[in-house]
Design a protein around this motif. Sequence first.
Motif, PDB file in Angstrom:
ATOM      1  N   UNK A   1       0.805  -1.212   0.000  1.00  0.00           N
ATOM      2  CA  UNK A   1       0.000   0.000   0.000  1.00  0.00           C
ATOM      3  C   UNK A   1       0.844   1.272   0.000  1.00  0.00           C
ATOM      4  N   UNK A   2       2.144   1.170   0.267  1.00  0.00           N
ATOM      5  CA  UNK A   2       3.002   2.352   0.218  1.00  0.00           C
ATOM      6  C   UNK A   2       3.862   2.383  -1.039  1.00  0.00           C
ATOM      7  N   UNK A   3       3.754   1.366  -1.894  1.00  0.00           N
ATOM      8  CA  UNK A   3       4.467   1.396  -3.156  1.00  0.00           C
ATOM      9  C   UNK A   3       3.921   2.527  -4.021  1.00  0.00           C
ATOM     10  N   UNK A   4       4.792   3.192  -4.762  1.00  0.00           N
ATOM     11  CA  UNK A   4       4.279   4.226  -5.660  1.00  0.00           C
ATOM     12  C   UNK A   4       3.515   3.581  -6.814  1.00  0.00           C
ATOM     13  N   UNK A   5       2.640   4.354  -7.456  1.00  0.00           N
ATOM     14  CA  UNK A   5       1.952   3.799  -8.619  1.00  0.00           C
ATOM     15  C   UNK A   5       2.954   3.515  -9.728  1.00  0.00           C
ATOM     16  N   UNK A   6       2.583   2.628 -10.604  1.00  0.00           N
ATOM     17  CA  UNK A   6       3.406   2.286 -11.746  1.00  0.00           C
ATOM     18  C   UNK A   6       3.796   3.538 -12.523  1.00  0.00           C
ATOM     19  N   UNK A   7       5.033   3.569 -12.956  1.00  0.00           N
ATOM     20  CA  UNK A   7       5.513   4.680 -13.779  1.00  0.00           C
ATOM     21  C   UNK A   7       4.686   4.778 -15.060  1.00  0.00           C
TER      22      UNK A   7
END
Length: 196
Positions: free
Chosen positions: A4-10
Amino acid sequence: MTTDTLPPSEWVRRWGHLIPDRPGGARVLDLACGQGRHSRWLMRQGHQVTAVDRDAQALAGLAELGPWVRPLQADLENGPWPLEGREFEAVVVTNYLWRPLWPRILVSLAPGGLLLYETFADGNASVGRPARPEFLLQPGELLRVCAGLRIVAYEDGFLNHPERFVQRIAAVNAGPAVTAGDKAAPPARYPLHGAG
């Protein structure tokens, strides 16, 4: 770092600006959303998100986001399609592949709607999981599936961080075909990210 803290996909961030504007926010489907990293980002962009996943625990954290994100628990592989008759201005799918859903995904795109799809591709077995062919896109597969859409961007190759083989596409549903006697509409303009 938790999911849940991963950034959204580039890829989603790069092409998300093509999601059509709509009063009150575009309707966006985040399919197989996990804990909702893209749902949160899409909500911050002003969109109304339907976040679908089979894992109720993963969806639980999305309930706090209020009316902008609607979590929906559904088993996409073994149950009925939970969004029959609904259309979205965008459909986002990352790190998920279940080929029988392709027709459902495509029919869910409203005219002018944007498909952002990114998942593992052939070759990934050499660097990790997933490794089974049923979970890996074959060369050119996204292009074939999206043949009826306008392809805005497509990539098929190797990424370093983390190491993985991916295929990804940004494609627009050009809408109903122009019939004889109809006045042809001017071509849609899809501004490139950062273009002035």
